[in-house]
Design an enzyme around this catalytic site. Structure first.
Site, PDB file in Angstrom:
ATOM      1  N   LEU A  33     -19.937 -15.466  26.644  1.00  0.00           N
ATOM      2  CA  LEU A  33     -20.175 -16.303  27.828  1.00  0.00           C
ATOM      3  C   LEU A  33     -21.164 -17.435  27.558  1.00  0.00           C
ATOM      4  O   LEU A  33     -21.791 -17.954  28.482  1.00  0.00           O
ATOM      5  CB  LEU A  33     -20.615 -15.446  29.039  1.00  0.00           C
ATOM      6  CG  LEU A  33     -19.587 -14.402  29.497  1.00  0.00           C
ATOM      7  CD1 LEU A  33     -20.109 -13.615  30.718  1.00  0.00           C
ATOM      8  CD2 LEU A  33     -18.236 -15.042  29.852  1.00  0.00           C
ATOM      9  N   PHE A  72     -10.430 -17.980  19.793  1.00  0.00           N
ATOM     10  CA  PHE A  72     -10.736 -19.274  20.422  1.00  0.00           C
ATOM     11  C   PHE A  72     -12.231 -19.567  20.474  1.00  0.00           C
ATOM     12  O   PHE A  72     -12.630 -20.593  21.024  1.00  0.00           O
ATOM     13  CB  PHE A  72     -10.223 -19.273  21.875  1.00  0.00           C
ATOM     14  CG  PHE A  72      -8.745 -19.106  22.008  1.00  0.00           C
ATOM     15  CD1 PHE A  72      -7.907 -20.211  21.986  1.00  0.00           C
ATOM     16  CD2 PHE A  72      -8.176 -17.848  22.155  1.00  0.00           C
ATOM     17  CE1 PHE A  72      -6.535 -20.060  22.116  1.00  0.00           C
ATOM     18  CE2 PHE A  72      -6.800 -17.687  22.290  1.00  0.00           C
ATOM     19  CZ  PHE A  72      -5.984 -18.801  22.265  1.00  0.00           C
ATOM     20  N   ASN A  91     -21.485 -19.962  13.491  1.00  0.00           N
ATOM     21  CA  ASN A  91     -20.530 -19.431  14.469  1.00  0.00           C
ATOM     22  C   ASN A  91     -19.084 -19.593  14.007  1.00  0.00           C
ATOM     23  O   ASN A  91     -18.304 -18.634  14.020  1.00  0.00           O
ATOM     24  CB  ASN A  91     -20.705 -20.132  15.812  1.00  0.00           C
ATOM     25  CG  ASN A  91     -19.850 -19.490  16.891  1.00  0.00           C
ATOM     26  OD1 ASN A  91     -20.191 -18.434  17.411  1.00  0.00           O
ATOM     27  ND2 ASN A  91     -18.717 -20.105  17.206  1.00  0.00           N
ATOM     28  N   TYR A 140     -17.814 -29.852  11.828  1.00  0.00           N
ATOM     29  CA  TYR A 140     -16.839 -29.152  12.675  1.00  0.00           C
ATOM     30  C   TYR A 140     -15.498 -29.018  11.937  1.00  0.00           C
ATOM     31  O   TYR A 140     -14.959 -27.923  11.782  1.00  0.00           O
ATOM     32  CB  TYR A 140     -16.654 -29.920  13.990  1.00  0.00           C
ATOM     33  CG  TYR A 140     -15.499 -29.415  14.811  1.00  0.00           C
ATOM     34  CD1 TYR A 140     -15.544 -28.156  15.397  1.00  0.00           C
ATOM     35  CD2 TYR A 140     -14.340 -30.176  14.980  1.00  0.00           C
ATOM     36  CE1 TYR A 140     -14.468 -27.673  16.138  1.00  0.00           C
ATOM     37  CE2 TYR A 140     -13.268 -29.708  15.717  1.00  0.00           C
ATOM     38  CZ  TYR A 140     -13.340 -28.451  16.295  1.00  0.00           C
ATOM     39  OH  TYR A 140     -12.279 -27.974  17.015  1.00  0.00           O
ATOM     40  N   ASN A 169      -5.105 -33.097  20.844  1.00  0.00           N
ATOM     41  CA  ASN A 169      -6.031 -33.145  21.994  1.00  0.00           C
ATOM     42  C   ASN A 169      -5.567 -32.220  23.108  1.00  0.00           C
ATOM     43  O   ASN A 169      -4.711 -32.605  23.919  1.00  0.00           O
ATOM     44  CB  ASN A 169      -6.174 -34.578  22.493  1.00  0.00           C
ATOM     45  CG  ASN A 169      -7.004 -35.408  21.534  1.00  0.00           C
ATOM     46  OD1 ASN A 169      -6.591 -35.661  20.411  1.00  0.00           O
ATOM     47  ND2 ASN A 169      -8.188 -35.776  21.955  1.00  0.00           N
ATOM     48  N   HIS A 188     -14.808 -34.531  26.826  1.00  0.00           N
ATOM     49  CA  HIS A 188     -13.407 -34.913  26.646  1.00  0.00           C
ATOM     50  C   HIS A 188     -12.966 -35.980  27.640  1.00  0.00           C
ATOM     51  O   HIS A 188     -13.404 -35.994  28.786  1.00  0.00           O
ATOM     52  CB  HIS A 188     -12.505 -33.678  26.757  1.00  0.00           C
ATOM     53  CG  HIS A 188     -12.693 -32.745  25.615  1.00  0.00           C
ATOM     54  ND1 HIS A 188     -13.101 -31.449  25.781  1.00  0.00           N
ATOM     55  CD2 HIS A 188     -12.589 -32.936  24.288  1.00  0.00           C
ATOM     56  CE1 HIS A 188     -13.215 -30.874  24.594  1.00  0.00           C
ATOM     57  NE2 HIS A 188     -12.917 -31.761  23.666  1.00  0.00           N
ATOM     58  N   PHE A 207     -15.060 -45.814  24.548  1.00  0.00           N
ATOM     59  CA  PHE A 207     -15.776 -45.926  23.277  1.00  0.00           C
ATOM     60  C   PHE A 207     -15.029 -46.865  22.327  1.00  0.00           C
ATOM     61  O   PHE A 207     -14.359 -46.431  21.404  1.00  0.00           O
ATOM     62  CB  PHE A 207     -15.940 -44.552  22.631  1.00  0.00           C
ATOM     63  CG  PHE A 207     -16.813 -43.600  23.410  1.00  0.00           C
ATOM     64  CD1 PHE A 207     -17.887 -44.049  24.166  1.00  0.00           C
ATOM     65  CD2 PHE A 207     -16.566 -42.228  23.380  1.00  0.00           C
ATOM     66  CE1 PHE A 207     -18.693 -43.161  24.873  1.00  0.00           C
ATOM     67  CE2 PHE A 207     -17.363 -41.336  24.079  1.00  0.00           C
ATOM     68  CZ  PHE A 207     -18.425 -41.805  24.830  1.00  0.00           C
ATOM     69  N   ARG A 220      -4.541 -41.088  20.990  1.00  0.00           N
ATOM     70  CA  ARG A 220      -4.606 -39.647  20.758  1.00  0.00           C
ATOM     71  C   ARG A 220      -3.329 -38.980  21.283  1.00  0.00           C
ATOM     72  O   ARG A 220      -2.645 -39.530  22.137  1.00  0.00           O
ATOM     73  CB  ARG A 220      -5.820 -39.026  21.486  1.00  0.00           C
ATOM     74  CG  ARG A 220      -7.164 -39.471  20.932  1.00  0.00           C
ATOM     75  CD  ARG A 220      -7.425 -38.869  19.565  1.00  0.00           C
ATOM     76  NE  ARG A 220      -8.712 -39.278  19.025  1.00  0.00           N
ATOM     77  CZ  ARG A 220      -8.911 -40.403  18.336  1.00  0.00           C
ATOM     78  NH1 ARG A 220      -7.917 -41.239  18.121  1.00  0.00           N
ATOM     79  NH2 ARG A 220     -10.101 -40.685  17.855  1.00  0.00           N
TER      80      ARG A 220
HETATM   81  N1  UDP Z   1     -13.370 -41.301  24.734  1.00  0.00           N
HETATM   82  C1  UDP Z   1     -13.888 -42.386  25.433  1.00  0.00           C
HETATM   83  N2  UDP Z   1     -14.874 -42.132  26.358  1.00  0.00           N
HETATM   84  C2  UDP Z   1     -15.363 -40.884  26.599  1.00  0.00           C
HETATM   85  C3  UDP Z   1     -14.824 -39.787  25.894  1.00  0.00           C
HETATM   86  C4  UDP Z   1     -13.821 -40.039  24.961  1.00  0.00           C
HETATM   87  O1  UDP Z   1     -13.490 -43.527  25.250  1.00  0.00           O
HETATM   88  O2  UDP Z   1     -16.284 -40.750  27.432  1.00  0.00           O
HETATM   89  C5  UDP Z   1     -12.307 -41.549  23.750  1.00  0.00           C
HETATM   90  C6  UDP Z   1     -12.666 -41.100  22.334  1.00  0.00           C
HETATM   91  O3  UDP Z   1     -13.320 -42.136  21.637  1.00  0.00           O
HETATM   92  C7  UDP Z   1     -11.278 -40.782  21.760  1.00  0.00           C
HETATM   93  C8  UDP Z   1     -10.488 -40.299  22.973  1.00  0.00           C
HETATM   94  O4  UDP Z   1     -11.200 -40.771  24.116  1.00  0.00           O
HETATM   95  O5  UDP Z   1     -10.682 -41.956  21.273  1.00  0.00           O
HETATM   96  C9  UDP Z   1     -10.376 -38.792  23.059  1.00  0.00           C
HETATM   97  O6  UDP Z   1     -11.670 -38.252  22.902  1.00  0.00           O
HETATM   98  P1  UDP Z   1     -11.984 -36.721  23.191  1.00  0.00           P
HETATM   99  O7  UDP Z   1     -13.463 -36.536  23.025  1.00  0.00           O
HETATM  100  O8  UDP Z   1     -11.380 -36.322  24.502  1.00  0.00           O
HETATM  101  O9  UDP Z   1     -11.180 -35.945  22.064  1.00  0.00           O
HETATM  102  P2  UDP Z   1     -11.209 -36.079  20.454  1.00  0.00           P
HETATM  103  O10 UDP Z   1     -10.131 -37.062  20.117  1.00  0.00           O
HETATM  104  O11 UDP Z   1     -12.562 -36.526  20.050  1.00  0.00           O
HETATM  105  O12 UDP Z   1     -10.874 -34.701  19.997  1.00  0.00           O
END
Ligand code: UDP
Length: 332
Positions: A33, A72, A91, A140, A169, A188, A207, A220
């Protein structure tokens, strides 16, 4: 058949538990948890404990014969793994090995491992098939790849059969609206966009919009959590039928840009969502799209919720559910 779901109180694990229970499987959940919620575990036997604790493993494995394990329980934040690699290797790698050794001790031979597209690193080609070079660029991804290699050795030496499922994703929520994503902190894209849509955040920050993609934002491959569950079920059944260890990439095969996700979310929620444009997030490849043909042909996997609007609509139903316990500090 009796399945041990390690991390069954978390996002994907909790959907898996429900999926298994709906199909008549016996389920034991082992979860500490730390990132999961007890109320997300819909049925089965619950063991509160850590996969690194001998007593918890004995409690999970010792009560009734376990026919297969799905794992998981891992930390998932790439940025944090760079800042705190020890936490991730302990972990996600060391404790996973303890879990595998408990399986050996209890003579459990079938293991489904949650792996990730992060094992590939910066893609050399896209869509990414299983044979694409593995060059993870953060702790990771490296930890997940280490476990995949460990599993090859455990099969050769101990006959432990495994399927590694490399998620792209994971997204969406239980189509019944009972379960969904509750990460704390949430990182996410889809839940963050929807929290901005619901007014629980002031905006969503994109981003980077200077990538070499048609609209400049990252692409993605979003895959519905229920379709991931289906793949896990098929993978375990394949092992039970005598199948060899295997690895599968799991995605929709369709890439969507960050901007397309936001536009689709606006259509789903029916209003504009406040957006700001920020700098690139370190380590984000421009495009990550899966070639999942092997899972389709070998497992007979048929994703049902491949439409991005459906994935977002299910997540939105969960996000707007009145009864969701909201973690503190989710605003803004
Ligand atoms: N992303 C973004 N703003 C956010 C979170 C994510 O623009 O606040 C973008 C991130 O740069 C990537 C996509 O969304 O291109 C998916 O990111 P996420 O963290 O959901 O999954 P990842 O691809 O890192 O596993």
């Amino acid at each position: 058949m009796h399945v041990l779901v390690v991390g069954g109180a978390g996002y994907i694990g909790s959907h898996m538990v429900k999926w298994l229970r709906q199909r008549g499987f016996e389920v034991t959940v082992l979860d500490n948890l730390s990132n999961g919620y007890r109320d997300a575990v819909k049925g089965g036997r619950f063991v509160h404990g850590d996969l690194g604790e001998r007593a918890a493993l004995d409690e999970a494995f010792g009560r009734a014969p376990i026919d297969g394990v799905m794992h998981f329980a891992s930390y998932i934040q790439v940025g944090e793994s760079v800042q705190e690699p020890a936490k991730y290797y302990l972990n996600n790698v060391s404790k996973t090995q303890q879990l595998l050794d408990a399986m050996r001790a209890y003579r459990v031979k079938h293991f489904i491992f949650s792996s990730t597209a992060a094992i590939f690193g910066e893609p050399e080609r896209t869509p990414i098939d299983e044979s694409h070079p593995k060059q993870p660029i953060n702790p990771y991804g490296r930890g997940k790849w280490m476990v995949e290699q460990m599993l090859q050795d455990y099969d050769a030496a101990y006959g432990l059969k495994s399927v590694c499922l490399r998620y792209f994703n994971a997204a969406g929520a239980d189509p019944d609206g009972e379960l969904g994503e509750r990460h704390q902190p949430e990182t996410h894209l889809i839940p963050l966009v929807l929290q901005a849509a619901a007014g629980r955040r002031s905006h969503i920050t994109v981003f980077g919009d200077d990538y070499e993609t048609p609209d400049g934002t990252c692409i993605r491959d979003y895959i519905h959590v229920d379709d991931l569950c289906q793949a896990h079920g098929l993978a375990l059944q394949r092992l039970w039928a005598g199948g060899a260890s295997a690895v599968y990439n799991l995605g929709n095969g369709n890439g969507f840009s960050v901007r397309e996700v936001i536009e689709t979310a606006e259509a789903v929620v029916g209003h504009a969502i406040p957006v700001q444009y920020g700098v690139r997030r370190p380590g984000d490849p421009a495009r990550l799209v899966a070639d999942s043909r092997r899972a389709r042909t070998e497992l007979g996997w048929e994703p049902r919720y491949t439409d991005l609007a459906t994935i977002i609509a299910h997540a939105w139903r969960w996000e707007t559910r009145a009864t969701v316990a909201r973690p503190a500090g989710e605003n803004g």
